[in-house]
Design a protein around this motif. Structure first.
Motif, PDB file in Angstrom:
ATOM      1  N   SER A  93       0.828  -1.202   0.000  1.00 61.67           N
ATOM      2  CA  SER A  93       0.000   0.000   0.000  1.00 61.67           C
ATOM      3  C   SER A  93       0.865   1.256   0.000  1.00 61.67           C
ATOM      4  O   SER A  93       2.022   1.226   0.403  1.00 61.67           O
ATOM      5  CB  SER A  93      -0.881  -0.012   1.247  1.00 61.67           C
ATOM      6  OG  SER A  93      -1.636   1.164   1.343  1.00 61.67           O
ATOM      7  N   ALA A  94       0.281   2.348  -0.434  1.00 54.88           N
ATOM      8  CA  ALA A  94       0.967   3.637  -0.402  1.00 54.88           C
ATOM      9  C   ALA A  94       0.981   4.199   1.013  1.00 54.88           C
ATOM     10  O   ALA A  94       0.108   3.888   1.821  1.00 54.88           O
ATOM     11  CB  ALA A  94       0.273   4.620  -1.333  1.00 54.88           C
ATOM     12  N   GLY A  95       1.979   5.020   1.289  1.00 54.80           N
ATOM     13  CA  GLY A  95       2.067   5.691   2.573  1.00 54.80           C
ATOM     14  C   GLY A  95       2.879   6.966   2.455  1.00 54.80           C
ATOM     15  O   GLY A  95       3.443   7.253   1.386  1.00 54.80           O
ATOM     16  N   HIS A  96       2.913   7.728   3.529  1.00 50.33           N
ATOM     17  CA  HIS A  96       3.717   8.945   3.581  1.00 50.33           C
ATOM     18  C   HIS A  96       4.492   8.986   4.888  1.00 50.33           C
ATOM     19  O   HIS A  96       3.958   8.656   5.943  1.00 50.33           O
ATOM     20  CB  HIS A  96       2.839  10.198   3.480  1.00 50.33           C
ATOM     21  CG  HIS A  96       2.353  10.441   2.100  1.00 50.33           C
ATOM     22  ND1 HIS A  96       1.152   9.963   1.646  1.00 50.33           N
ATOM     23  CD2 HIS A  96       2.914  11.109   1.059  1.00 50.33           C
ATOM     24  CE1 HIS A  96       0.985  10.325   0.389  1.00 50.33           C
ATOM     25  NE2 HIS A  96       2.042  11.008   0.017  1.00 50.33           N
ATOM     26  N   ILE A  97       5.737   9.385   4.772  1.00 48.45           N
ATOM     27  CA  ILE A  97       6.607   9.582   5.932  1.00 48.45           C
ATOM     28  C   ILE A  97       6.594  11.069   6.235  1.00 48.45           C
ATOM     29  O   ILE A  97       6.944  11.885   5.381  1.00 48.45           O
ATOM     30  CB  ILE A  97       8.038   9.104   5.614  1.00 48.45           C
ATOM     31  CG1 ILE A  97       8.029   7.588   5.418  1.00 48.45           C
ATOM     32  CG2 ILE A  97       9.006   9.537   6.708  1.00 48.45           C
ATOM     33  CD1 ILE A  97       9.307   7.044   4.826  1.00 48.45           C
ATOM     34  N   MET A  98       6.155  11.424   7.432  1.00 52.28           N
ATOM     35  CA  MET A  98       6.105  12.820   7.860  1.00 52.28           C
ATOM     36  C   MET A  98       7.304  13.086   8.759  1.00 52.28           C
ATOM     37  O   MET A  98       7.433  12.470   9.821  1.00 52.28           O
ATOM     38  CB  MET A  98       4.809  13.101   8.610  1.00 52.28           C
ATOM     39  CG  MET A  98       3.550  12.787   7.825  1.00 52.28           C
ATOM     40  SD  MET A  98       3.374  13.789   6.342  1.00 52.28           S
ATOM     41  CE  MET A  98       3.161  15.389   7.070  1.00 52.28           C
ATOM     42  N   VAL A  99       8.175  13.998   8.324  1.00 55.93           N
ATOM     43  CA  VAL A  99       9.380  14.337   9.077  1.00 55.93           C
ATOM     44  C   VAL A  99       9.058  15.534   9.961  1.00 55.93           C
ATOM     45  O   VAL A  99       8.789  16.634   9.462  1.00 55.93           O
ATOM     46  CB  VAL A  99      10.559  14.643   8.128  1.00 55.93           C
ATOM     47  CG1 VAL A  99      11.809  14.933   8.926  1.00 55.93           C
ATOM     48  CG2 VAL A  99      10.780  13.477   7.167  1.00 55.93           C
ATOM     49  N   ALA A 100       9.077  15.332  11.267  1.00 54.08           N
ATOM     50  CA  ALA A 100       8.637  16.353  12.220  1.00 54.08           C
ATOM     51  C   ALA A 100       9.486  17.615  12.172  1.00 54.08           C
ATOM     52  O   ALA A 100       8.952  18.719  12.189  1.00 54.08           O
ATOM     53  CB  ALA A 100       8.635  15.780  13.633  1.00 54.08           C
ATOM     54  N   ASP A 101      10.811  17.477  12.106  1.00 54.67           N
ATOM     55  CA  ASP A 101      11.694  18.640  12.174  1.00 54.67           C
ATOM     56  C   ASP A 101      11.499  19.608  11.011  1.00 54.67           C
ATOM     57  O   ASP A 101      11.567  20.819  11.183  1.00 54.67           O
ATOM     58  CB  ASP A 101      13.169  18.202  12.185  1.00 54.67           C
ATOM     59  CG  ASP A 101      13.498  17.394  13.415  1.00 54.67           C
ATOM     60  OD1 ASP A 101      12.692  17.374  14.365  1.00 54.67           O
ATOM     61  OD2 ASP A 101      14.575  16.771  13.424  1.00 54.67           O
ATOM     62  N   THR A 102      11.244  19.056   9.814  1.00 54.00           N
ATOM     63  CA  THR A 102      11.177  19.889   8.618  1.00 54.00           C
ATOM     64  C   THR A 102       9.778  20.032   8.050  1.00 54.00           C
ATOM     65  O   THR A 102       9.559  20.881   7.189  1.00 54.00           O
ATOM     66  CB  THR A 102      12.078  19.300   7.520  1.00 54.00           C
ATOM     67  OG1 THR A 102      11.566  18.010   7.153  1.00 54.00           O
ATOM     68  CG2 THR A 102      13.510  19.168   7.987  1.00 54.00           C
ATOM     69  N   GLY A 103       8.866  19.179   8.481  1.00 54.62           N
ATOM     70  CA  GLY A 103       7.529  19.178   7.908  1.00 54.62           C
ATOM     71  C   GLY A 103       7.490  18.513   6.538  1.00 54.62           C
ATOM     72  O   GLY A 103       6.468  18.502   5.872  1.00 54.62           O
ATOM     73  N   ARG A 104       8.620  17.947   6.124  1.00 52.06           N
ATOM     74  CA  ARG A 104       8.716  17.297   4.823  1.00 52.06           C
ATOM     75  C   ARG A 104       7.865  16.039   4.794  1.00 52.06           C
ATOM     76  O   ARG A 104       7.737  15.328   5.790  1.00 52.06           O
ATOM     77  CB  ARG A 104      10.174  16.944   4.542  1.00 52.06           C
ATOM     78  CG  ARG A 104      10.414  16.444   3.160  1.00 52.06           C
ATOM     79  CD  ARG A 104      11.895  16.338   2.874  1.00 52.06           C
ATOM     80  NE  ARG A 104      12.068  15.812   1.538  1.00 52.06           N
ATOM     81  CZ  ARG A 104      13.163  15.256   1.111  1.00 52.06           C
ATOM     82  NH1 ARG A 104      14.208  15.166   1.909  1.00 52.06           N
ATOM     83  NH2 ARG A 104      13.253  14.803  -0.110  1.00 52.06           N
TER      84      ARG A 104
END
Length: 84
Positions: free
Chosen positions: A15-26
């Motif tokens: 399945s598709a997913g997204h990694i949310m990087v807390a420090d940068t909001g990327r």
């Protein structure tokens, strides 16, 4: 030591997913190969951009989970869920 170390059996989900990087909001796109109650196997095209801890948003069940990377093999990496 090559024995199974997972706390729960994994289910293939591809399945598709997204990694949310807390420090940068990327937000990085990833593929979720399999998942259990305690962790998952993910793949990201830019493995160098994936931090040791992040929030995973999954399309399969529309949830977010705090993750910690425990193993890296090229673009694939295993994570454990921080709240599991």
């Amino acid at each position: 030591m090559t024995g199974e170390q997972r706390l729960a059996g994994r289910t293939d989900c591809f399945s598709a997913g997204h990694i949310m990087v807390a420090d940068t909001g990327r937000r990085l796109r990833c593929l979720v190969w399999n998942m259990s109650d305690t962790g998952a196997l993910l793949e990201a095209g830019d493995e160098d951009a994936v931090p040791e801890t992040f929030t995973l948003l999954t399309a399969i069940d529309q949830t977010s989970r705090r993750c910690r990377v425990v193993r890296r093999t090229g673009a694939r990496f295993g994570v454990v869920f921080a709240d599991a």
